[in-house]
Design a protein around this motif. Structure first.
Motif, PDB file in Angstrom:
ATOM      1  N   ALA A   1     -14.509  19.257  -6.170  1.00  0.00           N
ATOM      2  CA  ALA A   1     -14.565  17.802  -6.086  1.00  0.00           C
ATOM      3  C   ALA A   1     -15.034  17.222  -7.423  1.00  0.00           C
ATOM      4  CB  ALA A   1     -15.518  17.373  -4.977  1.00  0.00           C
ATOM      5  N   THR A   2     -14.467  16.105  -7.812  1.00  0.00           N
ATOM      6  CA  THR A   2     -14.901  15.358  -8.980  1.00  0.00           C
ATOM      7  C   THR A   2     -14.962  13.881  -8.603  1.00  0.00           C
ATOM      8  OG1 THR A   2     -12.601  15.223  -9.746  1.00  0.00           O
ATOM      9  CG2 THR A   2     -13.972  16.980 -10.685  1.00  0.00           C
ATOM     10  N   PRO A   3     -15.781  13.099  -9.298  1.00  0.00           N
ATOM     11  CA  PRO A   3     -15.842  11.671  -8.976  1.00  0.00           C
ATOM     12  C   PRO A   3     -14.490  11.001  -9.233  1.00  0.00           C
ATOM     13  CG  PRO A   3     -17.677  12.334 -10.391  1.00  0.00           C
ATOM     14  CD  PRO A   3     -16.702  13.465 -10.391  1.00  0.00           C
ATOM     15  N   THR A   4     -14.251   9.935  -8.518  1.00  0.00           N
ATOM     16  CA  THR A   4     -13.071   9.115  -8.764  1.00  0.00           C
ATOM     17  C   THR A   4     -13.516   7.693  -9.080  1.00  0.00           C
ATOM     18  OG1 THR A   4     -12.825   8.632  -6.402  1.00  0.00           O
ATOM     19  CG2 THR A   4     -11.573  10.497  -7.289  1.00  0.00           C
ATOM     20  N   VAL A   5     -12.710   6.991  -9.860  1.00  0.00           N
ATOM     21  CA  VAL A   5     -13.027   5.616 -10.234  1.00  0.00           C
ATOM     22  C   VAL A   5     -12.677   4.685  -9.082  1.00  0.00           C
ATOM     23  CG1 VAL A   5     -12.600   3.764 -11.889  1.00  0.00           C
ATOM     24  CG2 VAL A   5     -12.549   6.159 -12.649  1.00  0.00           C
TER      25      VAL A   5
ATOM     26  N   ALA B   1     -12.421  -2.339  -9.345  1.00  0.00           N
ATOM     27  CA  ALA B   1     -13.054  -3.589  -8.926  1.00  0.00           C
ATOM     28  C   ALA B   1     -12.062  -4.411  -8.118  1.00  0.00           C
ATOM     29  CB  ALA B   1     -13.522  -4.362 -10.157  1.00  0.00           C
ATOM     30  N   SER B   2     -12.520  -5.513  -7.575  1.00  0.00           N
ATOM     31  CA  SER B   2     -11.671  -6.354  -6.714  1.00  0.00           C
ATOM     32  C   SER B   2     -10.423  -6.843  -7.437  1.00  0.00           C
ATOM     33  CB  SER B   2     -12.477  -7.552  -6.209  1.00  0.00           C
ATOM     34  OG  SER B   2     -13.612  -7.119  -5.477  1.00  0.00           O
ATOM     35  N   ASP B   3     -10.518  -6.996  -8.770  1.00  0.00           N
ATOM     36  CA  ASP B   3      -9.354  -7.455  -9.540  1.00  0.00           C
ATOM     37  C   ASP B   3      -8.520  -6.296 -10.069  1.00  0.00           C
ATOM     38  OD1 ASP B   3     -10.979  -6.418 -11.489  1.00  0.00           O
ATOM     39  OD2 ASP B   3     -11.077  -8.245 -12.712  1.00  0.00           O
ATOM     40  N   GLY B   4      -8.872  -5.053  -9.662  1.00  0.00           N
ATOM     41  CA  GLY B   4      -8.125  -3.880 -10.081  1.00  0.00           C
ATOM     42  C   GLY B   4      -8.632  -3.213 -11.341  1.00  0.00           C
ATOM     43  N   ALA B   5      -9.607  -3.841 -12.022  1.00  0.00           N
ATOM     44  CA  ALA B   5     -10.116  -3.280 -13.277  1.00  0.00           C
ATOM     45  C   ALA B   5     -10.964  -2.041 -13.013  1.00  0.00           C
ATOM     46  CB  ALA B   5     -10.944  -4.321 -14.022  1.00  0.00           C
ATOM     47  N   GLN B   6     -10.817  -1.048 -13.884  1.00  0.00           N
ATOM     48  CA  GLN B   6     -11.658   0.140 -13.782  1.00  0.00           C
ATOM     49  C   GLN B   6     -12.953  -0.017 -14.567  1.00  0.00           C
ATOM     50  OE1 GLN B   6      -8.976   3.320 -15.115  1.00  0.00           O
ATOM     51  NE2 GLN B   6      -8.640   3.882 -12.979  1.00  0.00           N
ATOM     52  N   ILE B   7     -12.937  -0.887 -15.565  1.00  0.00           N
ATOM     53  CA  ILE B   7     -14.114  -1.158 -16.394  1.00  0.00           C
ATOM     54  C   ILE B   7     -14.364  -2.659 -16.367  1.00  0.00           C
ATOM     55  CG2 ILE B   7     -15.147  -0.961 -18.687  1.00  0.00           C
ATOM     56  CD1 ILE B   7     -13.124   1.302 -19.246  1.00  0.00           C
ATOM     57  N   VAL B   8     -15.584  -3.047 -16.011  1.00  0.00           N
ATOM     58  CA  VAL B   8     -15.940  -4.462 -15.898  1.00  0.00           C
ATOM     59  C   VAL B   8     -16.949  -4.808 -16.993  1.00  0.00           C
ATOM     60  CG1 VAL B   8     -17.040  -6.196 -14.436  1.00  0.00           C
ATOM     61  CG2 VAL B   8     -15.519  -4.477 -13.411  1.00  0.00           C
ATOM     62  N   GLU B   9     -16.709  -5.894 -17.697  1.00  0.00           N
ATOM     63  CA  GLU B   9     -17.629  -6.356 -18.736  1.00  0.00           C
ATOM     64  C   GLU B   9     -18.708  -7.229 -18.095  1.00  0.00           C
ATOM     65  OE1 GLU B   9     -17.451  -5.597 -21.942  1.00  0.00           O
ATOM     66  OE2 GLU B   9     -15.452  -4.668 -22.073  1.00  0.00           O
TER      67      GLU B   9
ATOM     68  N   VAL C   1     -19.243  -1.676 -17.313  1.00  0.00           N
ATOM     69  CA  VAL C   1     -19.732  -1.141 -16.044  1.00  0.00           C
ATOM     70  C   VAL C   1     -18.575  -0.561 -15.248  1.00  0.00           C
ATOM     71  CG1 VAL C   1     -20.976  -1.702 -13.914  1.00  0.00           C
ATOM     72  CG2 VAL C   1     -21.558  -2.892 -16.039  1.00  0.00           C
ATOM     73  N   ARG C   2     -18.831   0.588 -14.629  1.00  0.00           N
ATOM     74  CA  ARG C   2     -17.843   1.232 -13.760  1.00  0.00           C
ATOM     75  C   ARG C   2     -18.513   1.676 -12.466  1.00  0.00           C
ATOM     76  NH1 ARG C   2     -16.749   6.075 -17.143  1.00  0.00           N
ATOM     77  NH2 ARG C   2     -18.841   5.528 -17.836  1.00  0.00           N
ATOM     78  N   LEU C   3     -17.697   1.847 -11.448  1.00  0.00           N
ATOM     79  CA  LEU C   3     -18.190   2.353 -10.167  1.00  0.00           C
ATOM     80  C   LEU C   3     -17.413   3.610  -9.821  1.00  0.00           C
ATOM     81  CD1 LEU C   3     -20.232   1.480  -7.886  1.00  0.00           C
ATOM     82  CD2 LEU C   3     -18.223   0.678  -6.628  1.00  0.00           C
ATOM     83  N   LEU C   4     -18.134   4.702  -9.562  1.00  0.00           N
ATOM     84  CA  LEU C   4     -17.518   5.980  -9.212  1.00  0.00           C
ATOM     85  C   LEU C   4     -17.967   6.406  -7.819  1.00  0.00           C
ATOM     86  CD1 LEU C   4     -18.060   8.053 -12.505  1.00  0.00           C
ATOM     87  CD2 LEU C   4     -16.219   6.447 -11.965  1.00  0.00           C
ATOM     88  N   THR C   5     -17.167   7.256  -7.204  1.00  0.00           N
ATOM     89  CA  THR C   5     -17.577   7.819  -5.922  1.00  0.00           C
ATOM     90  C   THR C   5     -18.720   8.803  -6.132  1.00  0.00           C
ATOM     91  OG1 THR C   5     -15.863   9.513  -6.160  1.00  0.00           O
ATOM     92  CG2 THR C   5     -15.316   7.562  -4.852  1.00  0.00           C
TER      93      THR C   5
END
Length: 285
Positions: A82-86, A89-97, A103-107
């Motif tokens: 298992a590895t984390p997945t991205v 965000a609500s707008d589809g962005a993987q990286i949020v400024e 900022v990113r959110l991973l499992t």
């Protein structure tokens, strides 16, 4: 918080970010250890995530490459590791400024870092080698979309990094200087020689027992089930991830360290029998 600061979000700030950009209402936020960035565990609605706030030294291309690598690892889909997945965000962005930081959110991966287990059986050591090989094979053909950013984790420039540390003020002690020079001497010799260079590719970059996640499957039995922290990915010698695993094991208080290292190498070659044949250059690394 400004773009020149090391990230230090409060729980209130983290809550506002995940609520606004991911629609999450956290039940719990826990600070996790990190070297240059900030990592927070976010528990929300029965699920867990890692909120990663990049430090000022992290360029956007390197973060984008990490997201791409996580996508490659997830696409393997064999369930063995298992590895984390991205999490977009609500707008589809993987990286949020946010506030000048990225900022990113991973499992979240369940289990414990292998470092928390004081005793590692030979079967687990072989698993570590196998994970290094499987990751190398998975990334063998990977090319990030953006040009690779020069990384201090590239083993090929390790002597340069050592020289920079030695030039620091006040710098290391005399004993530390001697240790750094002795440790880097074989690599300097290799780089200056006409020996065939080991193959290059993108690698994990920090393949250690800190980043391998283990699960206790039965009393006295442990299985390596996950790999985290792809933040140090870089292009360098393919063999470096195996060398990193061996280094982390050698740092343990072992009665027979050579036997342990041979088990790791054997596990690597059980998975990667053709692509990497050890020679004197590999041994130097």
């Amino acid at each position: 918080m400004t773009a020149t600061d090391t990230p230090n979000l409060t729980a209130v700030e983290a809550t506002a970010i995940v609520s606004r950009h991911w629609g999450l209402d956290p039940d719990r936020i826990v600070e996790l250890g990190s070297y240059e960035d900030q990592n927070l565990r976010i528990d929300a609605g029965g699920r867990s995530f890692v909120l990663k706030i990049a430090g000022p030294s992290e360029s956007r291309p390197s973060l984008e490459a990490e997201c791409e690598v996580l996508g490659v690892m997830a696409s393997l889909g064999d369930g063995a590791l298992a590895t984390p997945t991205v999490v977009p965000a609500s707008d589809g962005a993987q990286i949020v400024e946010v506030g000048g930081h990225r900022v990113r959110l991973l499992t979240w991966l369940d289990g414990v870092p292998l470092t928390e287990l004081p005793v590692v059986a030979e079967s687990t050591l072989r698993e570590l080698g196998a994970i290094a090989a499987a990751t190398a094979l998975a990334l063998a053909e990977f090319e990030p979309t953006a040009p690779v950013v020069r990384s201090k984790w590239d083993a090929r420039i390790a002597p340069e990094i050592v020289d920079e540390v030695l030039a620091d003020e006040p710098g290391p002690t005399e004993d530390e200087r001697a240790t750094l020079l002795a440790a880097s001497a074989p690599l300097r010799e290799l780089l200056a020689s006409d020996a065939p260079a080991p193959p290059l590719q993108m690698i994990h970059g920090d393949m250690s027992d800190w980043n391998v996640i283990a699960t206790v499957t039965a009393p006295g039995r442990v299985q390596c089930t996950g790999l985290i922290d792809f933040g140090d990915i870089t292009r360098t010698w393919r063999i470096v991830d195996l060398a990193s695993v061996c280094t982390s094991i050698a740092c343990r208080d072992l009665e027979e360290p050579l036997h342990a290292l041979l088990a790791v190498i054997a596990g690597f070659h059980e998975v990667d029998r053709k692509s990497t044949r050890l020679n004197s250059s590999h041994i130097t690394i």
